[in-house]
Motif scaffolding. Sequence first.
Motif, PDB file in Angstrom:
ATOM      1  N   ALA A 199       0.821  -1.316  -0.140  1.00  0.00           N
ATOM      2  CA  ALA A 199       0.013  -0.099   0.018  1.00  0.00           C
ATOM      3  C   ALA A 199       0.852   1.325  -0.078  1.00  0.00           C
ATOM      4  O   ALA A 199       0.343   2.332  -0.372  1.00  0.00           O
ATOM      5  N   ARG A 200       2.152   1.321   0.406  1.00  0.00           N
ATOM      6  CA  ARG A 200       3.044   2.239   0.333  1.00  0.00           C
ATOM      7  C   ARG A 200       4.052   2.141  -0.548  1.00  0.00           C
ATOM      8  O   ARG A 200       5.207   3.089  -0.482  1.00  0.00           O
ATOM      9  N   GLY A 201       3.769   1.575  -1.887  1.00  0.00           N
ATOM     10  CA  GLY A 201       4.766   1.238  -2.861  1.00  0.00           C
ATOM     11  C   GLY A 201       5.829   0.705  -2.633  1.00  0.00           C
ATOM     12  O   GLY A 201       6.728   0.882  -3.191  1.00  0.00           O
ATOM     13  N   TRP A 202       5.958  -0.168  -1.757  1.00  0.00           N
ATOM     14  CA  TRP A 202       7.142  -1.064  -1.286  1.00  0.00           C
ATOM     15  C   TRP A 202       8.284  -0.030  -0.938  1.00  0.00           C
ATOM     16  O   TRP A 202       9.515  -0.656  -0.392  1.00  0.00           O
ATOM     17  N   THR A 203       8.256   1.258  -0.604  1.00  0.00           N
ATOM     18  CA  THR A 203       9.069   2.167  -0.112  1.00  0.00           C
ATOM     19  C   THR A 203       9.756   1.984   1.016  1.00  0.00           C
ATOM     20  O   THR A 203      10.908   2.320   1.450  1.00  0.00           O
ATOM     21  N   PRO A 204       9.023   1.344   2.143  1.00  0.00           N
ATOM     22  CA  PRO A 204       9.755   1.475   3.658  1.00  0.00           C
ATOM     23  C   PRO A 204      10.668   0.178   3.872  1.00  0.00           C
ATOM     24  O   PRO A 204      10.991   0.092   4.930  1.00  0.00           O
ATOM     25  N   LEU A 205      10.580  -0.671   3.068  1.00  0.00           N
ATOM     26  CA  LEU A 205      11.054  -2.072   3.184  1.00  0.00           C
ATOM     27  C   LEU A 205      12.587  -1.783   3.415  1.00  0.00           C
ATOM     28  O   LEU A 205      13.431  -0.979   2.679  1.00  0.00           O
ATOM     29  N   ARG A 206      12.960  -2.581   4.349  1.00  0.00           N
ATOM     30  CA  ARG A 206      14.673  -2.250   4.723  1.00  0.00           C
ATOM     31  C   ARG A 206      15.282  -3.393   3.443  1.00  0.00           C
ATOM     32  O   ARG A 206      14.952  -4.344   2.975  1.00  0.00           O
ATOM     33  N   PRO A 207      16.644  -2.892   3.175  1.00  0.00           N
ATOM     34  CA  PRO A 207      17.596  -4.016   2.245  1.00  0.00           C
ATOM     35  C   PRO A 207      17.698  -5.443   3.017  1.00  0.00           C
ATOM     36  O   PRO A 207      17.559  -5.627   3.960  1.00  0.00           O
ATOM     37  N   ALA A 208      17.860  -6.503   1.937  1.00  0.00           N
ATOM     38  CA  ALA A 208      17.852  -7.605   2.324  1.00  0.00           C
ATOM     39  C   ALA A 208      18.987  -8.055   3.213  1.00  0.00           C
ATOM     40  O   ALA A 208      19.129  -8.812   4.056  1.00  0.00           O
ATOM     41  N   ASP A 209      20.095  -7.096   3.241  1.00  0.00           N
ATOM     42  CA  ASP A 209      21.353  -7.188   4.278  1.00  0.00           C
ATOM     43  C   ASP A 209      21.214  -6.341   5.381  1.00  0.00           C
ATOM     44  O   ASP A 209      22.080  -6.123   6.036  1.00  0.00           O
ATOM     45  N   ALA A 210      19.920  -5.944   5.901  1.00  0.00           N
ATOM     46  CA  ALA A 210      19.768  -5.055   6.937  1.00  0.00           C
ATOM     47  C   ALA A 210      20.118  -5.670   8.314  1.00  0.00           C
ATOM     48  O   ALA A 210      20.017  -6.890   8.308  1.00  0.00           O
ATOM     49  N   PRO A 211      20.791  -4.829   9.071  1.00  0.00           N
ATOM     50  CA  PRO A 211      21.371  -5.563  10.396  1.00  0.00           C
ATOM     51  C   PRO A 211      20.097  -5.955  11.263  1.00  0.00           C
ATOM     52  O   PRO A 211      18.974  -5.565  10.951  1.00  0.00           O
ATOM     53  N   TRP A 212      20.385  -7.061  12.214  1.00  0.00           N
ATOM     54  CA  TRP A 212      19.410  -7.614  12.685  1.00  0.00           C
ATOM     55  C   TRP A 212      19.976  -7.504  14.342  1.00  0.00           C
ATOM     56  O   TRP A 212      20.127  -8.616  14.960  1.00  0.00           O
ATOM     57  N   PRO A 213      19.903  -6.313  15.022  1.00  0.00           N
ATOM     58  CA  PRO A 213      20.601  -6.228  16.202  1.00  0.00           C
ATOM     59  C   PRO A 213      19.809  -6.938  17.502  1.00  0.00           C
ATOM     60  O   PRO A 213      20.306  -7.231  18.360  1.00  0.00           O
ATOM     61  N   ALA A 214      18.460  -7.153  17.194  1.00  0.00           N
ATOM     62  CA  ALA A 214      17.636  -7.772  18.307  1.00  0.00           C
ATOM     63  C   ALA A 214      18.197  -9.480  18.357  1.00  0.00           C
ATOM     64  O   ALA A 214      18.422 -10.090  19.375  1.00  0.00           O
ATOM     65  N   ARG A 215      18.217 -10.131  17.396  1.00  0.00           N
ATOM     66  CA  ARG A 215      18.794 -11.508  17.152  1.00  0.00           C
ATOM     67  C   ARG A 215      20.178 -11.413  17.877  1.00  0.00           C
ATOM     68  O   ARG A 215      20.763 -12.515  18.917  1.00  0.00           O
ATOM     69  N   GLU A 216      21.346 -10.418  17.305  1.00  0.00           N
ATOM     70  CA  GLU A 216      22.559 -10.559  17.829  1.00  0.00           C
ATOM     71  C   GLU A 216      22.576 -10.390  19.362  1.00  0.00           C
ATOM     72  O   GLU A 216      23.381 -11.160  19.908  1.00  0.00           O
ATOM     73  N   HIS A 217      21.590  -9.636  20.033  1.00  0.00           N
ATOM     74  CA  HIS A 217      21.616  -9.513  21.343  1.00  0.00           C
ATOM     75  C   HIS A 217      21.187 -10.777  22.006  1.00  0.00           C
ATOM     76  O   HIS A 217      21.952 -10.961  23.045  1.00  0.00           O
ATOM     77  N   LEU A 218      20.176 -11.340  21.389  1.00  0.00           N
ATOM     78  CA  LEU A 218      19.716 -12.675  21.876  1.00  0.00           C
ATOM     79  C   LEU A 218      20.742 -13.564  22.041  1.00  0.00           C
ATOM     80  O   LEU A 218      20.929 -14.283  23.006  1.00  0.00           O
ATOM     81  N   VAL A 219      21.411 -13.642  20.886  1.00  0.00           N
ATOM     82  CA  VAL A 219      22.663 -14.963  20.788  1.00  0.00           C
ATOM     83  C   VAL A 219      23.535 -14.731  21.639  1.00  0.00           C
ATOM     84  O   VAL A 219      24.070 -15.556  22.425  1.00  0.00           O
ATOM     85  N   THR A 220      23.823 -13.372  21.883  1.00  0.00           N
ATOM     86  CA  THR A 220      25.115 -13.065  23.019  1.00  0.00           C
ATOM     87  C   THR A 220      24.794 -13.278  24.216  1.00  0.00           C
ATOM     88  O   THR A 220      25.580 -13.934  25.117  1.00  0.00           O
ATOM     89  N   ALA A 221      23.380 -12.914  24.723  1.00  0.00           N
ATOM     90  CA  ALA A 221      23.028 -12.752  26.077  1.00  0.00           C
ATOM     91  C   ALA A 221      22.811 -14.362  26.591  1.00  0.00           C
ATOM     92  O   ALA A 221      23.039 -14.744  27.624  1.00  0.00           O
ATOM     93  N   THR A 222      22.491 -15.136  25.465  1.00  0.00           N
ATOM     94  CA  THR A 222      22.107 -16.496  25.923  1.00  0.00           C
ATOM     95  C   THR A 222      23.043 -17.680  25.481  1.00  0.00           C
ATOM     96  O   THR A 222      23.096 -18.789  25.916  1.00  0.00           O
ATOM     97  N   ARG A 223      24.376 -17.176  24.878  1.00  0.00           N
ATOM     98  CA  ARG A 223      25.161 -18.113  24.756  1.00  0.00           C
ATOM     99  C   ARG A 223      26.023 -18.644  25.702  1.00  0.00           C
ATOM    100  O   ARG A 223      26.448 -17.949  26.766  1.00  0.00           O
ATOM    101  N   ARG A 224      25.988 -20.226  25.831  1.00  0.00           N
ATOM    102  CA  ARG A 224      26.372 -20.837  27.070  1.00  0.00           C
ATOM    103  C   ARG A 224      27.289 -21.953  26.713  1.00  0.00           C
ATOM    104  O   ARG A 224      27.127 -22.561  25.727  1.00  0.00           O
TER     105      ARG A 224
END
Length: 224
Positions: A199-224
């Motif tokens: 509906a917005r002409g696809w303009t707000p989408l992030r590129p395919a290689d956009a960072p994923w900081p929430a996942r990186e934090h999760l992986v780091t915080a739970t790594r054992r």
Amino acid sequence: MSDGAPVVLSPAELVDVPLAWPVEGSTVLGHGHIADFRQDDVRTPDGSLIQREYLQHPGAVAVIALDAEERVALVRQYRHPVRHRLVEPPAGLLDVEGEDYLAAVQRELAEEVDLAAGKWHVLVDQFSTPGIVGESIRVYLARDLRGAPAPDGFVREGEEADMDVVWAPLSDLVDAVLAGRLHNPSLVSGVLAADAARARGWTPLRPADAPWPAREHLVTATRR
């Protein structure tokens, strides 16, 4: 409920904040093929010690693959925990050490529906069930589709052996989600995000290689 004025967040404040309360002990209650069931002893800000049980999950990627007629490539797959055969987007685990997120979802698109795509964007990032499962999911949008063979050596097993490939118009999927007929979280969030982006002409989408900081934090915080 406070007696004062409601707290209204600004656009800049609409963000999930990385945070990890101290873990003073952790026990693996059970090892699984995909996920571990853990119990953590967590120290709260007021000094209390609480126990929280959750599944430690490797994470996943999924894709809303949209053709030139705005139809979405889907699979129908049995999911034993919920005792349903669900309509789902192609998806798979992030269980290959060091594999790029985009490479993982491109592999899944070829494995599950024999497709490749010329255009890729990020649609939505989510924690699937944050109260009990530590699973992060990134849902992509793929367009400019073409046929592609499954990767060499790939064999469908288990539920995937009974899976079939189907298509549905994006608008029909939105209607089915809002009517409560479809339940897979990646499908629900993905088709609603795709519809909003369309509906917005696809303009707000992030590129395919956009960072994923929430996942990186999760992986780091739970790594054992």
